[in-house]
Design a protein around this motif. Sequence first.
Motif, PDB file in Angstrom:
ATOM      1  N   ALA A   1       0.856  -1.224  -0.276  1.00  0.00           N
ATOM      2  CA  ALA A   1       0.065  -0.010  -0.043  1.00  0.00           C
ATOM      3  C   ALA A   1       0.877   1.324  -0.018  1.00  0.00           C
ATOM      4  O   ALA A   1       1.605   1.303   0.850  1.00  0.00           O
ATOM      5  CB  ALA A   1      -0.889   0.005   1.059  1.00  0.00           C
TER       6      ALA A   1
ATOM      7  N   THR B   1      -1.883  -1.276  -3.485  1.00  0.00           N
ATOM      8  CA  THR B   1      -3.097  -0.157  -3.384  1.00  0.00           C
ATOM      9  C   THR B   1      -2.307   1.091  -3.234  1.00  0.00           C
ATOM     10  O   THR B   1      -1.529   1.356  -2.441  1.00  0.00           O
ATOM     11  CB  THR B   1      -3.813  -0.698  -2.033  1.00  0.00           C
TER      12      THR B   1
ATOM     13  N   VAL C   1      -6.884  -1.388   4.185  1.00  0.00           N
ATOM     14  CA  VAL C   1      -6.483  -1.878   2.663  1.00  0.00           C
ATOM     15  C   VAL C   1      -5.611  -3.010   2.770  1.00  0.00           C
ATOM     16  O   VAL C   1      -5.554  -3.915   2.058  1.00  0.00           O
ATOM     17  CB  VAL C   1      -6.260  -0.751   1.725  1.00  0.00           C
TER      18      VAL C   1
ATOM     19  N   HIS D   1      -9.006  -4.777  -2.095  1.00  0.00           N
ATOM     20  CA  HIS D   1      -8.533  -3.437  -2.054  1.00  0.00           C
ATOM     21  C   HIS D   1      -7.133  -3.517  -2.874  1.00  0.00           C
ATOM     22  O   HIS D   1      -6.660  -2.358  -3.183  1.00  0.00           O
ATOM     23  CB  HIS D   1      -8.451  -2.843  -0.493  1.00  0.00           C
ATOM     24  N   THR D   2      -6.819  -4.977  -3.230  1.00  0.00           N
ATOM     25  CA  THR D   2      -5.646  -5.047  -4.285  1.00  0.00           C
ATOM     26  C   THR D   2      -5.972  -4.416  -5.722  1.00  0.00           C
ATOM     27  O   THR D   2      -7.005  -4.423  -6.249  1.00  0.00           O
ATOM     28  CB  THR D   2      -5.016  -6.460  -4.128  1.00  0.00           C
TER      29      THR D   2
ATOM     30  N   ARG E   1      -5.858  -1.321  -6.694  1.00  0.00           N
ATOM     31  CA  ARG E   1      -6.991  -0.135  -6.878  1.00  0.00           C
ATOM     32  C   ARG E   1      -6.102   0.941  -6.455  1.00  0.00           C
ATOM     33  O   ARG E   1      -5.246   0.871  -5.582  1.00  0.00           O
ATOM     34  CB  ARG E   1      -8.111  -0.544  -5.868  1.00  0.00           C
TER      35      ARG E   1
ATOM     36  N   TYR F   1      -7.063   4.699  -4.448  1.00  0.00           N
ATOM     37  CA  TYR F   1      -8.155   5.488  -3.583  1.00  0.00           C
ATOM     38  C   TYR F   1      -7.830   6.994  -3.628  1.00  0.00           C
ATOM     39  O   TYR F   1      -6.620   7.172  -3.268  1.00  0.00           O
ATOM     40  CB  TYR F   1      -8.568   5.097  -2.335  1.00  0.00           C
TER      41      TYR F   1
ATOM     42  N   ASP G   1     -13.890   8.217  -1.091  1.00  0.00           N
ATOM     43  CA  ASP G   1     -13.237   7.127  -0.640  1.00  0.00           C
ATOM     44  C   ASP G   1     -12.866   6.947   0.706  1.00  0.00           C
ATOM     45  O   ASP G   1     -12.893   6.083   1.217  1.00  0.00           O
ATOM     46  CB  ASP G   1     -11.894   7.454  -1.736  1.00  0.00           C
TER      47      ASP G   1
ATOM     48  N   LEU H   1     -14.015   3.537   2.830  1.00  0.00           N
ATOM     49  CA  LEU H   1     -12.743   2.804   3.457  1.00  0.00           C
ATOM     50  C   LEU H   1     -13.072   2.774   5.030  1.00  0.00           C
ATOM     51  O   LEU H   1     -12.863   1.497   5.731  1.00  0.00           O
ATOM     52  CB  LEU H   1     -11.343   3.186   3.184  1.00  0.00           C
TER      53      LEU H   1
END
Length: 290
Positions: A103, A133, A182, A188-189, A191, A193, A263, A267
């Motif tokens: 992330a 992410t 995430v 959430h992979t 992707r 935000y 977003d 989340l």
Amino acid sequence: MGQTMTEVLLVTGATGTVGQHAVAALADRDVAVKSGVRNPKTVSTEIADAGAVVAFDFTKPETWGDALVDVDGVFLVRPPAVSEADINSFVDAAARVGVDHVAYLSTLGAEKNVLIPHHRIEKHIMGTDIQYTLLRSSFFMQNLLEVHRPDIVERNEIFVPAGRGETSFVDARDIGEAAAVVLTESGHTNRAYDLTGPEALDYGTVATICSDVLDRPITYPNPSLLAFARRMRRRGKPLGFIALMCGIYTTARLGLAARVTEDSRRLLGRPPRTMRAFIEDYAAEFQADS
């Protein structure tokens, strides 16, 4: 809540503005946290209590091996002084040892702004085999406390060259919590935000909120870029830092920092924190040192 996917998570920049909140949010979840810091002896009790603390420095590849042992996921935060080449080399090392998920803390609009390192680092991460992410963050509320506190405390003013432009300020605590979501929940992979606060505010409005909460008049003098650069230089700030800040505030000046998205709310499962809530929570730190 999705199922927990990650067993051991490394947080780089674990003592930083966002990293410390990511560590705290992950410590509340059923995962093992590794806090990567340059000097493990200097960490706070909160960081030390959250899990393992490991020596880690992007500019010292000899620290990467120990930091990455058994790691499934990484919250990757680039310190401003570290080159994108060092970040990319670390990403490649993480891919080689089998890290599943990164992330990356990026910045709002990075996908379109080819001039900033975040753009190229995002591309590099997406070009590896690691699931990613991208957390593209708006301007941190905490910058008021970390960069601009002297002006607020000593002069009762917010001295930034942002013109009348609005900014969708986001609280670093919310970004830390979003990173924990995430990295530990499914879906959430691969992707990206865009993380903003709940509203876009100009600095005149921020000054009004500060005045109200802190119970003293705080003004926004709306300085020119040159006046801002001169004051920062007198404070001994390096030219590179001043240029970076001028770039950031020019973005606000041009009205490019005002976008508000849903977003963060999606989340976090709640509305992101407001500027008023931030100032209230940190009010004591906006007072002069007694």
